[in-house]
Design a protein around this motif. Structure first.
Motif, PDB file in Angstrom:
ATOM      1  N   HIS A  26       1.287   3.919   2.879  1.00  0.00           N
ATOM      2  CA  HIS A  26       2.308   3.425   4.108  1.00  0.00           C
ATOM      3  C   HIS A  26       3.806   3.671   3.922  1.00  0.00           C
ATOM      4  N   CYS A  41       1.017  -1.308   0.178  1.00  0.00           N
ATOM      5  CA  CYS A  41      -0.101   0.035   0.023  1.00  0.00           C
ATOM      6  C   CYS A  41       0.764   1.168  -0.070  1.00  0.00           C
ATOM      7  N   CYS A  58      -5.598   0.884  -0.342  1.00  0.00           N
ATOM      8  CA  CYS A  58      -6.795  -0.179  -0.647  1.00  0.00           C
ATOM      9  C   CYS A  58      -8.076  -0.262   0.372  1.00  0.00           C
ATOM     10  N   LEU A  59      -7.797   0.344   1.353  1.00  0.00           N
ATOM     11  CA  LEU A  59      -8.861   0.298   2.364  1.00  0.00           C
ATOM     12  C   LEU A  59      -9.858   1.353   2.176  1.00  0.00           C
TER      13      LEU A  59
HETATM   14 ZN   LIG Z   1      -3.950   0.962   1.837  1.00  0.00          ZN
END
Ligand SMILES: [Zn+2]
Length: 301
Positions: free
Chosen positions: A246, A243, A259-260
């Protein structure tokens, strides 16, 4: 009338959509006194607020005041040089949409680097200008493939038509999936989807979207892939988190994706994060948020 020496010089000055830019050729010198003598008292069209003045190969950019903006034409009552002839260039490039500040800045810096003021004659013959071009640098942080990297490509396409944003320069900060995999050597890898067409040399590669038989693999994926893994196999996998949100490092404005996130754009501490499959509208919103955060005083002149 020149601006005071202690007045900070505004960067990225471009005329607003409803401010007219006239182009006039003169025989006189392009210094302020001669231009004032030439223009003051002459009638200008109601919308004319700026004049690109040309004399041979020389160009100056001036702003003008009129007695009134109500009648169709009114006499010019004041004039100020925004970019004097030695610091000014006239660029012809029919590919430039002169209503788009990013396009103006790009053309100015490419064709007349170092010039304070650049008038650009672009698409449809329209003329606009920019003074002191200094685009906001936005780091675009993501992973590849696909090629070109998707978020970078989409942001570039948004900027190509972004009439309401200040000039922005995108700086790619792209990490390859294979590079992330090499940070954790393994004989077996699991990638999120076969569509990316990535395989890793010297290792067996499976794809999570095919729901393969469980093996002792290393997942090269994001937290959402890890959640899907847990759903399929009842446990989390050894993982390299891809991701981009991060990933550390870099300063200034950052555009990235996570992604979240499913539908919203998040903006915090000068970083805008869009969903993994963001639309152009979401990316446009994210770039606007970054511009508001990093260039809060910018507005068309
Ligand atoms: Zn993510």
């Amino acid at each position: 009338m020149t601006s005071g020496a202690d007045e900070p010089r505004r960067r990225n000055v471009v005329p607003g959509a409803y401010r007219g830019v006239a182009v006039t050729t003169v025989d006189c010198s392009l210094d302020e006194a001669a231009l004032a003598l030439h223009f003051i008292g002459r009638e200008a069209y109601r919308r004319t607020r700026f004049i690109v003045v040309r004399n041979g190969a020389q160009t100056a950019i001036v702003s003008v005041r009129k007695a009134s903006e109500d009648p169709l034409f009114a006499p010019i009552t004041g004039l100020r040089v925004l970019a004097a002839a030695p610091d000014c260039a006239y660029v012809e490039d029919p590919d430039v949409d002169t209503a788009v500040p990013t396009a103006l800045a790009r053309a100015a810096m490419a064709a007349a680097p170092g010039k304070r003021g650049v008038a650009v004659q672009g698409r449809h013959g329209h003329v606009s200008f920019i003074t002191d071009p200094a685009p906001l640098r936005v780091l675009v942080r993501e992973v590849a493939p696909p090629y070109p990297p998707k978020l970078f490509d989409q942001a570039r396409r948004v900027l190509d038509v972004a009439e309401g944003l200040p000039p922005i320069e995108l700086v790619p900060d792209v990490v390859e999936l294979t590079q992330l995999a090499s940070s954790r050597p393994s004989p077996r890898y699991l990638l999120p989807c076969r569509g990316g067409a990535v395989s890793i040399a010297g290792a067996r590669t499976a794809y999570l979207d095919e729901r393969p038989e469980r093996e002792q693999w290393t997942l090269i994926g994001c937290e959402r892939s890890q959640q899907i893994h847990e759903w399929f196999y009842g446990e989390r996998a050894d993982q390299v988190d891809i991701c981009p949100r991060h990933r550390a490092g870099g300063a200034g404005a950052i555009l990235t994706k996570c992604c979240l996130l499913e539908s919203q754009v998040e903006v915090a501490d000068g970083v805008a994060t869009v969903p993994w499959g963001a639309s152009l509208a979401q990316i446009s919103h994210a770039l606007k948020s970054l511009a508001d955060a990093w260039e809060p005083s910018w507005a068309p002149a």
